[in-house]
Design an enzyme around this catalytic site. Structure first.
Site, PDB file in Angstrom:
ATOM      1  N   HIS A   1       0.777  -1.748   0.138  1.00  0.00           N
ATOM      2  CA  HIS A   1      -0.137  -0.077   0.187  1.00  0.00           C
ATOM      3  C   HIS A   1       0.838   0.759  -0.183  1.00  0.00           C
ATOM      4  O   HIS A   1       2.302   1.624   0.241  1.00  0.00           O
ATOM      5  CB  HIS A   1      -0.940   0.072   1.082  1.00  0.00           C
ATOM      6  CG  HIS A   1      -0.245   0.173   2.692  1.00  0.00           C
ATOM      7  ND1 HIS A   1       0.595  -0.935   3.645  1.00  0.00           N
ATOM      8  CD2 HIS A   1      -0.320   0.918   3.422  1.00  0.00           C
ATOM      9  CE1 HIS A   1       0.539  -0.360   4.305  1.00  0.00           C
ATOM     10  NE2 HIS A   1       1.001   1.009   4.659  1.00  0.00           N
TER      11      HIS A   1
ATOM     12  N   ASP B   1       0.398   4.975   1.752  1.00  0.00           N
ATOM     13  CA  ASP B   1      -0.407   5.015   2.444  1.00  0.00           C
ATOM     14  C   ASP B   1      -1.209   5.844   2.605  1.00  0.00           C
ATOM     15  O   ASP B   1      -1.265   7.460   1.965  1.00  0.00           O
ATOM     16  CB  ASP B   1       0.640   6.009   4.226  1.00  0.00           C
ATOM     17  CG  ASP B   1       1.106   5.090   4.567  1.00  0.00           C
ATOM     18  OD1 ASP B   1       0.503   4.085   5.020  1.00  0.00           O
ATOM     19  OD2 ASP B   1       2.642   6.065   5.096  1.00  0.00           O
TER      20      ASP B   1
ATOM     21  N   HIS C   1       4.523  -0.197   0.187  1.00  0.00           N
ATOM     22  CA  HIS C   1       5.165  -0.218   1.413  1.00  0.00           C
ATOM     23  C   HIS C   1       4.891  -1.492   2.157  1.00  0.00           C
ATOM     24  O   HIS C   1       3.481  -1.829   2.133  1.00  0.00           O
ATOM     25  CB  HIS C   1       5.895   0.535   2.286  1.00  0.00           C
ATOM     26  CG  HIS C   1       4.549   1.187   3.453  1.00  0.00           C
ATOM     27  ND1 HIS C   1       4.892   2.070   2.094  1.00  0.00           N
ATOM     28  CD2 HIS C   1       3.951   0.955   4.627  1.00  0.00           C
ATOM     29  CE1 HIS C   1       3.659   2.864   3.635  1.00  0.00           C
ATOM     30  NE2 HIS C   1       3.392   2.761   4.027  1.00  0.00           N
TER      31      HIS C   1
ATOM     32  N   ARG D   1       4.967   6.213  13.292  1.00  0.00           N
ATOM     33  CA  ARG D   1       4.859   7.572  12.469  1.00  0.00           C
ATOM     34  C   ARG D   1       4.295   8.880  12.186  1.00  0.00           C
ATOM     35  O   ARG D   1       3.557   9.269  12.861  1.00  0.00           O
ATOM     36  CB  ARG D   1       4.196   6.605  11.770  1.00  0.00           C
ATOM     37  CG  ARG D   1       3.704   6.669   9.566  1.00  0.00           C
ATOM     38  CD  ARG D   1       3.248   6.112   8.992  1.00  0.00           C
ATOM     39  NE  ARG D   1       2.140   6.854   8.101  1.00  0.00           N
ATOM     40  CZ  ARG D   1       1.047   5.868   8.313  1.00  0.00           C
ATOM     41  NH1 ARG D   1       1.058   4.942   7.626  1.00  0.00           N
ATOM     42  NH2 ARG D   1      -0.427   6.398   8.125  1.00  0.00           N
TER      43      ARG D   1
HETATM   44  C1  SIN Z   1       3.039   1.401   7.377  1.00  0.00           C
HETATM   45  O1  SIN Z   1       2.444   0.872   7.047  1.00  0.00           O
HETATM   46  O2  SIN Z   1       3.298   3.015   7.334  1.00  0.00           O
HETATM   47  C2  SIN Z   1       3.800   0.668   8.872  1.00  0.00           C
HETATM   48  C3  SIN Z   1       4.644  -0.027   8.248  1.00  0.00           C
HETATM   49  C4  SIN Z   1       5.413  -0.817   9.237  1.00  0.00           C
HETATM   50  O3  SIN Z   1       5.003  -0.627  10.581  1.00  0.00           O
HETATM   51  O4  SIN Z   1       6.756  -1.329   8.871  1.00  0.00           O
END
Ligand code: SIN
Length: 275
Positions: free
Chosen positions: A98, A100, A251, A266
């Site tokens: 995805h 974000d 990611h 985050r």
């Molecule tokens: C996310 O998807 O924003 C986090 C990714 C992660 O937990 O590595």
């Protein structure tokens, strides 16, 4: 002249930044260099950054306004911070490809993620270069998608959370946050390069296309993020930081670390409407 060292992880995507301490106030010229590195490498990694949430916010703020996730309680302390940890069912929910928050009309510019509790092994994050994913398509597919739009939708659980945290009824919620249609191929506002902008988490159908055709085409396009030549993989340590450009990457967080713990935090930077 660069003030820090940039070590690429692959020829296309991902670079580790050495000799930079994100807990210090950094000058505009250093931040400009960092922005160039981000535009070149799409995701930057930093080790041994003993940074506070305020430090993380300060770095993010240089790039733009901080985003408050629509499910966060407005006005809460550090409402801009998203803490990602496994839930009661030991699920982390980010083990799918995805970008974000693409269900917003203006999805984020980027995110800065800090590793707070990291398992001895596992819980890596994989990143995919969506410029490369677009450039690797054959011309017939490009012609089909270059002017197409796709609808991105809110996950049901988040609709309920957002209605509750913001005290909204259904009508008011959908008036404020209608599902957007974004270009399938977006042009990066700074580099001008085209990238593939559909993802398994939030994209649902291509506007004006029969469902069966849209499903097949989207499945093919989603799959581009899984091609190893377009990827890099980051192994976390405590106090590692990853900073990605959300406009041209996807990611995936590997959910292979249970029963160990993993907590990452985050801060998300607001972006503009994809064109
Ligand atoms: C996310 O998807 O924003 C986090 C990714 C992660 O937990 O590595």
């Amino acid at each position: 002249m660069t003030t820090f060292d940039v070590e690429p992880l692959t020829p296309n995507i991902g670079a580790e930044i050495h000799n930079l301490d994100l807990s210090q106030a950094l000058s505009d010229s250093v931040m400009n260099e960092l922005e160039h590195a981000l535009l070149d490498w799409k995701v930057l990694f930093f080790r041994d950054q003993n940074i506070s949430i305020e430090d993380q916010k300060r770095v993010a703020r240089w790039f733009g306004e901080l985003e408050v996730h629509p499910t966060a309680v407005p006005g809460a302390e550090h409402a801009e911070l998203i803490r990602i940890a496994e839930d009661d069912q030991r699920r982390a929910h980010n083990d799918l490809w995805h970008s974000d928050v693409t269900f917003r009309h203006s999805p984020p510019l980027g995110s800065i993620l800090c590793g707070r509790v990291i398992p001895p092994v596992g819980g890596d994050t994989l990143f995919a270069d969506m410029y490369a994913a677009y450039e690797g398509l054959d011309e017939k597919i490009k012609a089909k998608i270059d002017d197409a739009k796709a609808v991105h939708v809110w996950p049901d659980a988040w609709v309920n959370m957002a209605m509750k945290s913001q005290n909204l009824d259904q009508d008011e919620f959908w008036r404020r946050y209608p599902n957007p249609a974004h270009p399938v191929v977006r042009k990066h506002p700074q580099t001008g390069r085209r990238s593939l902008f559909v993802n398994t988490a939030f994209t649902r159908h291509i506007v004006g296309m029969e469902k069966s055709e849209s499903d097949a085409l989207l499945a093919f396009l989603y799959n581009q993020a899984t091609i190893p030549e377009y990827q890099c993989r980051f192994r976390w340590r405590k106090n590692s930081v990853a900073f990605w450009d959300n406009r041209c990457t996807q990611h995936y967080a590997a959910a292979d670390f249970y029963p160990q713990k993993r907590v990452v935090e985050r801060i998300t930077i607001s972006g503009d409407k994809p064109v």
